[in-house]
Design a protein around this motif. Structure first.
Motif, mmCIF file in Angstrom:
data_model
loop_
_atom_site.group_PDB
_atom_site.id
_atom_site.type_symbol
_atom_site.label_atom_id
_atom_site.label_comp_id
_atom_site.label_asym_id
_atom_site.label_seq_id
_atom_site.Cartn_x
_atom_site.Cartn_y
_atom_site.Cartn_z
ATOM 1 N N GLY A 69 0.827 -1.201 0.000
ATOM 2 C CA GLY A 69 0.000 0.000 0.000
ATOM 3 C C GLY A 69 0.857 1.243 0.000
ATOM 4 O O GLY A 69 2.062 1.187 0.288
ATOM 5 N N VAL A 91 -4.133 0.518 -2.110
ATOM 6 C CA VAL A 91 -3.821 -0.691 -1.346
ATOM 7 C C VAL A 91 -3.972 -1.881 -2.288
ATOM 8 O O VAL A 91 -4.954 -1.967 -3.039
ATOM 9 C CB VAL A 91 -4.755 -0.842 -0.122
ATOM 10 C CG1 VAL A 91 -4.528 -2.176 0.585
ATOM 11 C CG2 VAL A 91 -4.572 0.326 0.852
ATOM 12 N N GLN A 96 -6.926 -5.352 0.625
ATOM 13 C CA GLN A 96 -8.051 -4.450 0.892
ATOM 14 C C GLN A 96 -9.007 -5.097 1.888
ATOM 15 O O GLN A 96 -9.224 -6.295 1.866
ATOM 16 C CB GLN A 96 -8.762 -4.102 -0.411
ATOM 17 C CG GLN A 96 -7.894 -3.244 -1.308
ATOM 18 C CD GLN A 96 -8.525 -2.921 -2.644
ATOM 19 O OE1 GLN A 96 -9.684 -3.189 -2.898
ATOM 20 N NE2 GLN A 96 -7.729 -2.331 -3.521
ATOM 21 N N GLY A 101 -5.361 0.070 4.718
ATOM 22 C CA GLY A 101 -5.757 1.452 4.427
ATOM 23 C C GLY A 101 -5.945 2.252 5.706
ATOM 24 O O GLY A 101 -5.543 3.418 5.787
ATOM 25 N N ALA A 132 -13.714 2.484 -0.211
ATOM 26 C CA ALA A 132 -12.846 3.618 0.082
ATOM 27 C C ALA A 132 -13.632 4.742 0.756
ATOM 28 O O ALA A 132 -13.163 5.345 1.724
ATOM 29 C CB ALA A 132 -12.176 4.122 -1.194
#
Length: 173
Positions: A69, A91, A96, A101, A132
């Protein structure tokens, strides 16, 4: 909530990470979620990430020495915008949803708050990137607007959200 493996470390980006960053952002699944062009060379990434500027912080997340990441934090250089900065991150797909993150974002925001004294941190994210957006909201980012037809992805124009996190200004004693 899934917690990050304790063997994941955050480091300041350096020359030894160039190949890992290049591979990360050349992964088609990652490229389609960021504003990078596919098939970028290591030289492009070297020039982009190695500027000698203390207003730019580039961090990498590593697992067993491999880049999994990246997050960049940039304080705006204009005097009247020096209280603000922006972030961008990526990432690796297989990491993920596993806290990478969160670890990157927490580290970058700590630097923004406690070392750069930023009041405002901005970002843009594709409007359909629910994971996200959820991560950013978890860290206090709020929607500020919709950029319609923001960028080309998979041959069509897609929307993006403008988001920002505002930090309360500490009161003088």
């Amino acid at each position: 909530m899934t917690t990050t493996d304790p063997s994941i470390t955050i480091q300041r980006f350096n020359e030894s990470h160039i190949d890992g960053i290049t591979a990360l952002y050349n992964d088609p699944a990652i490229t389609r979620q960021v504003l990078q062009m596919p098939f970028q060379s290591t030289e492009v990434w070297r020039k982009r990430l190695m500027p000698d500027n203390e207003r730019v912080v580039q961090l990498v997340a590593l697992y067993q020495g491999a880049v999994i990441g990246n997050i960049g934090l940039e304080q705006f250089s204009r005097i009247r915008r020096s209280h603000a900065g922006s972030i961008g991150m990526g990432v690796a797909g297989e990491w993920q949803g596993k806290g990478v993150g969160s670890k990157l974002l927490a580290t970058a925001l700590d630097i923004a708050d406690n070392w750069m004294n930023l009041r405002r941190v901005e970002l843009s994210v594709y409007a359909d990137n629910a994971a996200a957006i959820g991560l950013y909201r978890k860290f206090g980012f709020e929607d500020e607007g919709l950029f319609r037809d923001y960028a080309v992805r998979d041959g069509v124009l897609v929307d993006a959200l403008s988001m920002a996190r505002l930090r309360a200004t500490p009161k003088a004693g």
